[in-house]
Scaffold this active site. Structure first.
Site, PDB file in Angstrom:
ATOM      1  N   ASP A  74       0.928  -1.101   0.124  1.00 16.26           N
ATOM      2  CA  ASP A  74      -0.085   0.034   0.130  1.00 16.26           C
ATOM      3  C   ASP A  74       0.912   1.127  -0.083  1.00 16.26           C
ATOM      4  OD1 ASP A  74      -2.434   1.473   0.472  1.00 16.26           O
ATOM      5  OD2 ASP A  74      -1.735   1.871   2.524  1.00 16.26           O
ATOM      6  N   ASP A 131      -0.185   5.255   1.064  1.00 13.94           N
ATOM      7  CA  ASP A 131      -0.595   6.205   1.952  1.00 13.94           C
ATOM      8  C   ASP A 131      -0.585   5.290   3.148  1.00 13.94           C
ATOM      9  OD1 ASP A 131      -1.493   8.848   0.467  1.00 13.94           O
ATOM     10  OD2 ASP A 131      -1.989   7.188  -0.740  1.00 13.94           O
ATOM     11  N   ASP A 169      -1.516  -0.963   6.066  1.00 19.70           N
ATOM     12  CA  ASP A 169      -1.484  -0.156   7.302  1.00 19.70           C
ATOM     13  C   ASP A 169      -3.055   0.006   7.727  1.00 19.70           C
ATOM     14  OD1 ASP A 169      -2.399   2.953   7.069  1.00 19.70           O
ATOM     15  OD2 ASP A 169      -2.034   1.812   5.367  1.00 19.70           O
TER      16      ASP A 169
END
Length: 222
Positions: free
Chosen positions: A10, A12, A169
């Protein structure tokens, strides 16, 4: 190498802390329409499902949920502004070295993000990371976005058939990994709200400097 993996990241909240940049761009495009802005905490809480969903949530927060023309204009203005703005975006500590070391170890790296492809390539170029990622799947690459498994599966298909770890995240990333039946490595300093132990991660880490060592330890056990 025998234990070379597909490592799909990922973006961001995993490699970059972009929340301050997103917050500033959001408030700028709302202000241009004579609308009040938002706190960074509010914007941060709405990040993760792509730009359209971000603006769905922001407009709903203001009670403006039925103005499709306004939403389309805000999204277009945001993407144009955000694609060229990097002054408030930062790599998390240790990212550059970790990514370089993982590539040097023979792993195959990709990005799977809900950020549109244009801003994704722009920010990777800005931080000198684009050369490490042979595959980039953005939020507008396919008709469906995370947590649908299609973007992650597309990235894996492009990298080639080998064991894969998805590194993210957030709850969106955890749901994507489950849907694609791919183990998750969870970075705990991003935009997650759920306790890490509740997201069924194979690996939990808070320091990118440790990631190459953790991946090397995990690879033979996959």
């Amino acid at each position: 190498m025998a234990d070379a993996l597909n490592l799909v990241f990922d973006l961001d909240g995993t490699l970059i802390d972009s929340a301050p940049q997103i917050h500033a761009a959001v408030n700028s495009v709302f202000a241009a329409k004579g609308l009040s802005g938002f706190s960074q905490e509010t914007v941060r809480g709405f990040i993760g499902n792509g730009v359209e969903v971000l603006f769905d949530r922001l407009l709903a927060f203001k009670g403006l949920t039925h103005d499709a023309d306004l939403q389309a204009e805000l999204v277009g203005n945001f993407v144009r502004l955000y694609e060229e703005a990097f002054d408030l975006t930062a790599l998390y500590p240790g990212v550059s070295t970790a990514v370089s070391d993982l590539a040097a170890a023979g792993h195959h790296l990709a990005i799977c993000t809900n950020k549109p492809e244009g801003p994704t390539h722009a920010v990777l170029r800005h931080f000198g990371l684009e050369k490490f990622f042979t595959v980039v799947v953005g939020g507008d690459t396919l008709p469906r976005r995370k947590p649908d498994p299609a973007p992650l599966l597309s990235a894996i298909s492009a990298l080639g058939p080998r064991q894969t770890i998805f590194i993210g995240d957030s709850e969106v990333d955890a749901e994507t990994a489950r849907a694609a039946d791919v183990p998750l490595a969870l970075f705990t300093r991003g935009y997650r709200r759920t306790a890490p132990e509740d997201l069924s991660a194979k690996l939990i880490f808070d320091d990118h400097a440790a990631l190459p060592r953790l991946i090397a330890h995990l690879a033979p056990r996959l």
